[in-house]
Design an enzyme around this catalytic site. Sequence first.
Site, PDB file in Angstrom:
ATOM      1  N   CYS A 116       5.909  14.309  -3.048  1.00  0.00           N
ATOM      2  CA  CYS A 116       5.979  12.911  -2.624  1.00  0.00           C
ATOM      3  C   CYS A 116       7.027  12.232  -3.496  1.00  0.00           C
ATOM      4  O   CYS A 116       7.561  12.836  -4.423  1.00  0.00           O
ATOM      5  CB  CYS A 116       4.629  12.217  -2.751  1.00  0.00           C
ATOM      6  SG  CYS A 116       4.546  10.719  -1.730  1.00  0.00           S
ATOM      7  N   CYS A 118       6.424   8.765  -4.607  1.00  0.00           N
ATOM      8  CA  CYS A 118       5.927   7.536  -5.239  1.00  0.00           C
ATOM      9  C   CYS A 118       5.890   7.597  -6.763  1.00  0.00           C
ATOM     10  O   CYS A 118       6.048   6.582  -7.422  1.00  0.00           O
ATOM     11  CB  CYS A 118       4.570   7.146  -4.669  1.00  0.00           C
ATOM     12  SG  CYS A 118       3.362   8.468  -4.648  1.00  0.00           S
ATOM     13  N   CYS A 126       6.277   5.848  -1.232  1.00  0.00           N
ATOM     14  CA  CYS A 126       6.282   7.304  -1.065  1.00  0.00           C
ATOM     15  C   CYS A 126       7.566   7.851  -0.441  1.00  0.00           C
ATOM     16  O   CYS A 126       7.594   8.990   0.028  1.00  0.00           O
ATOM     17  CB  CYS A 126       5.068   7.728  -0.233  1.00  0.00           C
ATOM     18  SG  CYS A 126       3.503   7.353  -1.055  1.00  0.00           S
ATOM     19  N   LYS A 193      -4.752  11.229   5.783  1.00  0.00           N
ATOM     20  CA  LYS A 193      -4.848  10.471   4.538  1.00  0.00           C
ATOM     21  C   LYS A 193      -4.946   8.998   4.874  1.00  0.00           C
ATOM     22  O   LYS A 193      -4.070   8.437   5.520  1.00  0.00           O
ATOM     23  CB  LYS A 193      -3.598  10.750   3.690  1.00  0.00           C
ATOM     24  CG  LYS A 193      -3.560   9.984   2.392  1.00  0.00           C
ATOM     25  CD  LYS A 193      -2.401  10.440   1.533  1.00  0.00           C
ATOM     26  CE  LYS A 193      -2.280   9.601   0.288  1.00  0.00           C
ATOM     27  NZ  LYS A 193      -1.132  10.004  -0.540  1.00  0.00           N
ATOM     28  N   ARG A 203      -3.251   5.581  -9.293  1.00  0.00           N
ATOM     29  CA  ARG A 203      -1.948   4.916  -9.426  1.00  0.00           C
ATOM     30  C   ARG A 203      -1.701   4.508 -10.872  1.00  0.00           C
ATOM     31  O   ARG A 203      -0.555   4.408 -11.291  1.00  0.00           O
ATOM     32  CB  ARG A 203      -1.852   3.755  -8.436  1.00  0.00           C
ATOM     33  CG  ARG A 203      -1.812   4.295  -7.001  1.00  0.00           C
ATOM     34  CD  ARG A 203      -1.761   3.237  -5.924  1.00  0.00           C
ATOM     35  NE  ARG A 203      -1.898   3.863  -4.603  1.00  0.00           N
ATOM     36  CZ  ARG A 203      -2.053   3.193  -3.475  1.00  0.00           C
ATOM     37  NH1 ARG A 203      -2.091   1.867  -3.497  1.00  0.00           N
ATOM     38  NH2 ARG A 203      -2.171   3.837  -2.332  1.00  0.00           N
ATOM     39  N   ARG A 215       0.562   0.708   1.302  1.00  0.00           N
ATOM     40  CA  ARG A 215       0.993   1.919   2.001  1.00  0.00           C
ATOM     41  C   ARG A 215       0.476   1.987   3.446  1.00  0.00           C
ATOM     42  O   ARG A 215       0.480   3.041   4.059  1.00  0.00           O
ATOM     43  CB  ARG A 215       0.510   3.164   1.242  1.00  0.00           C
ATOM     44  CG  ARG A 215       0.966   3.255  -0.202  1.00  0.00           C
ATOM     45  CD  ARG A 215       1.002   4.707  -0.665  1.00  0.00           C
ATOM     46  NE  ARG A 215       0.855   4.895  -2.100  1.00  0.00           N
ATOM     47  CZ  ARG A 215       1.756   4.560  -3.017  1.00  0.00           C
ATOM     48  NH1 ARG A 215       2.890   3.977  -2.678  1.00  0.00           N
ATOM     49  NH2 ARG A 215       1.526   4.812  -4.290  1.00  0.00           N
ATOM     50  N   GLU A 231      -3.872  13.168  13.744  1.00  0.00           N
ATOM     51  CA  GLU A 231      -2.947  13.374  12.616  1.00  0.00           C
ATOM     52  C   GLU A 231      -3.032  14.804  12.110  1.00  0.00           C
ATOM     53  O   GLU A 231      -2.016  15.462  11.871  1.00  0.00           O
ATOM     54  CB  GLU A 231      -3.270  12.405  11.463  1.00  0.00           C
ATOM     55  CG  GLU A 231      -2.774  10.991  11.668  1.00  0.00           C
ATOM     56  CD  GLU A 231      -1.277  10.826  11.376  1.00  0.00           C
ATOM     57  OE1 GLU A 231      -0.576  11.829  11.137  1.00  0.00           O
ATOM     58  OE2 GLU A 231      -0.805   9.677  11.409  1.00  0.00           O
ATOM     59  N   LYS A 246      -8.560  12.965   3.078  1.00  0.00           N
ATOM     60  CA  LYS A 246      -8.520  12.229   1.826  1.00  0.00           C
ATOM     61  C   LYS A 246      -8.631  10.755   2.101  1.00  0.00           C
ATOM     62  O   LYS A 246      -7.922  10.284   2.982  1.00  0.00           O
ATOM     63  CB  LYS A 246      -7.193  12.544   1.129  1.00  0.00           C
ATOM     64  CG  LYS A 246      -6.951  11.795  -0.143  1.00  0.00           C
ATOM     65  CD  LYS A 246      -5.569  12.104  -0.639  1.00  0.00           C
ATOM     66  CE  LYS A 246      -5.272  11.146  -1.765  1.00  0.00           C
ATOM     67  NZ  LYS A 246      -3.929  11.212  -2.216  1.00  0.00           N
ATOM     68  N   SER A 272      -9.523   9.722  -7.134  1.00  0.00           N
ATOM     69  CA  SER A 272      -9.701   9.093  -8.439  1.00  0.00           C
ATOM     70  C   SER A 272     -10.817   8.048  -8.472  1.00  0.00           C
ATOM     71  O   SER A 272     -11.623   8.029  -9.400  1.00  0.00           O
ATOM     72  CB  SER A 272      -8.382   8.469  -8.880  1.00  0.00           C
ATOM     73  OG  SER A 272      -7.899   7.564  -7.901  1.00  0.00           O
ATOM     74  N   TYR A 311     -11.314  15.989  -9.753  1.00  0.00           N
ATOM     75  CA  TYR A 311     -11.249  15.798 -11.200  1.00  0.00           C
ATOM     76  C   TYR A 311     -12.536  16.276 -11.869  1.00  0.00           C
ATOM     77  O   TYR A 311     -12.595  16.394 -13.084  1.00  0.00           O
ATOM     78  CB  TYR A 311     -10.993  14.313 -11.511  1.00  0.00           C
ATOM     79  CG  TYR A 311      -9.778  13.787 -10.788  1.00  0.00           C
ATOM     80  CD1 TYR A 311      -8.498  14.050 -11.275  1.00  0.00           C
ATOM     81  CD2 TYR A 311      -9.891  13.092  -9.582  1.00  0.00           C
ATOM     82  CE1 TYR A 311      -7.367  13.622 -10.590  1.00  0.00           C
ATOM     83  CE2 TYR A 311      -8.774  12.650  -8.889  1.00  0.00           C
ATOM     84  CZ  TYR A 311      -7.514  12.928  -9.405  1.00  0.00           C
ATOM     85  OH  TYR A 311      -6.412  12.510  -8.709  1.00  0.00           O
TER      86      TYR A 311
HETATM   87  C1  PBG Z   1       0.612   9.845  -3.594  1.00  0.00           C
HETATM   88  C2  PBG Z   1      -0.765  10.323  -3.851  1.00  0.00           C
HETATM   89  C3  PBG Z   1      -1.907   9.535  -4.005  1.00  0.00           C
HETATM   90  C4  PBG Z   1      -2.941  10.400  -4.345  1.00  0.00           C
HETATM   91  C5  PBG Z   1      -2.428  11.695  -4.345  1.00  0.00           C
HETATM   92  N1  PBG Z   1      -1.076  11.627  -4.033  1.00  0.00           N
HETATM   93  C6  PBG Z   1      -2.159   8.101  -3.984  1.00  0.00           C
HETATM   94  C7  PBG Z   1      -1.563   7.133  -3.118  1.00  0.00           C
HETATM   95  O1  PBG Z   1      -1.291   7.370  -1.931  1.00  0.00           O
HETATM   96  O2  PBG Z   1      -1.362   6.058  -3.653  1.00  0.00           O
HETATM   97  C8  PBG Z   1      -4.335   9.929  -4.645  1.00  0.00           C
HETATM   98  C9  PBG Z   1      -5.147  10.753  -5.495  1.00  0.00           C
HETATM   99  C10 PBG Z   1      -6.302  10.081  -6.129  1.00  0.00           C
HETATM  100  O3  PBG Z   1      -6.600   8.890  -5.921  1.00  0.00           O
HETATM  101  O4  PBG Z   1      -6.965  10.793  -6.898  1.00  0.00           O
HETATM  102  N2  PBG Z   1       1.191  10.135  -2.408  1.00  0.00           N
HETATM  103 ZN    ZN Z   2       3.229   9.098  -2.485  1.00  0.00          ZN
END
Ligand code: PBG
Ligand code: ZN
Length: 320
Positions: A116, A118, A126, A193, A203, A215, A231, A246, A272, A311
């Site tokens: 990605c 970002c 992204c 996602k 983030r 996003r 998707e 996700k 997270s 995690y």
């Molecule tokens: C970025 C990305 C994100 C996560 C994994 N890759 C976050 C986002 O889209 O802001 C999230 C992972 C997490 O929250 O643990 N493309």
């Molecule tokens: Zn990203």
Amino acid sequence: MDRLRRTRMNPNLRSLVRETYVRADDFIYPLFVKPGEGIKTEVASMPGVYQMSLDEILKECEVLQALGIYSILLFGIPAVKDSVGSDALCDHGIIATAVRAIKRSFPKMFVVTDLCFCEYTDHGHCGILDHVHETVDNDLTLSISGQQALVHARAGADMIAPSGMMDGIITTLRDALDVGGYVNLPIMSYSTKFASGYYGPFRDVAESVPSFGDRSTYQMDPANRREAIRESLLDEHQGADILMVKPALAYLDIIRDIREASNLPLAVYNVSGEYAMLKHAGNAGLIDYNRVMMETMIGFKRAGADIIISYHAKEVAGLL
Ligand code: PBG
Ligand code: ZN
């Protein structure tokens, strides 16, 4: 009379009739690598999760393998960010350097790279912005994504995981990898996602808060179930090897839907914010942390996930 409890009376029998298991092999553990040495900074919102320099990452790989975890998902946090995320396109950028070092010291570690922009862009989106700087230009972002995949491939990544939700990304990456000679390198797509508040703590750790907007032009509306299935199926048809849902907790129905709509392996990303909720509730003495954690992991498997990105992976493996 029906007596369902007959099979619950004896622990051996409870095991014999158990339908779902969690194993250390089910997990992929996310790691965040930064330039420098001796850096291991805990993320305030995610106790137990760290940004680490490469030397610390290598120590961590040792710990993971001792616990039976042989798969990691690597995120790079570069020293310098710019409008196009140049560090991600460079063979000596943070992620390429880390992958090479990890594979050299831990050849058995299965290294998945998050693909990605970002973490690499100064605006935190992204991909490359469109000309009015309102959101990401999908096709312009595709035009440089193949390059990023080849950087990962040349460094020795075992699987590429595009997380940006650009339309057409799987076709683009598959073509680039095939032309580059990496026909056997698999792609795990972040295929479904959602635009989610649960990514907040990530983030912080990935230093990827968008400097403006959100996003929602490229990530999905949490209200849409049919679109969620579409998707993932689109990515299957474009050649994804593994699909993903996700976040996880609020989307167990979507995991089940995609499990039934596709025969590809399915991953779930226990993100997270989900980790943070359990962690802080556990630390506050509000829940039995280990128990709730295991119950949550079983829930993902029961919903239909084959792979859990979490995690919690180290703690789960420690309990098994
Ligand atoms: C970025 C990305 C994100 C996560 C994994 N890759 C976050 C986002 O889209 O802001 C999230 C992972 C997490 O929250 O643990 N493309
Ligand atoms: Zn990203």
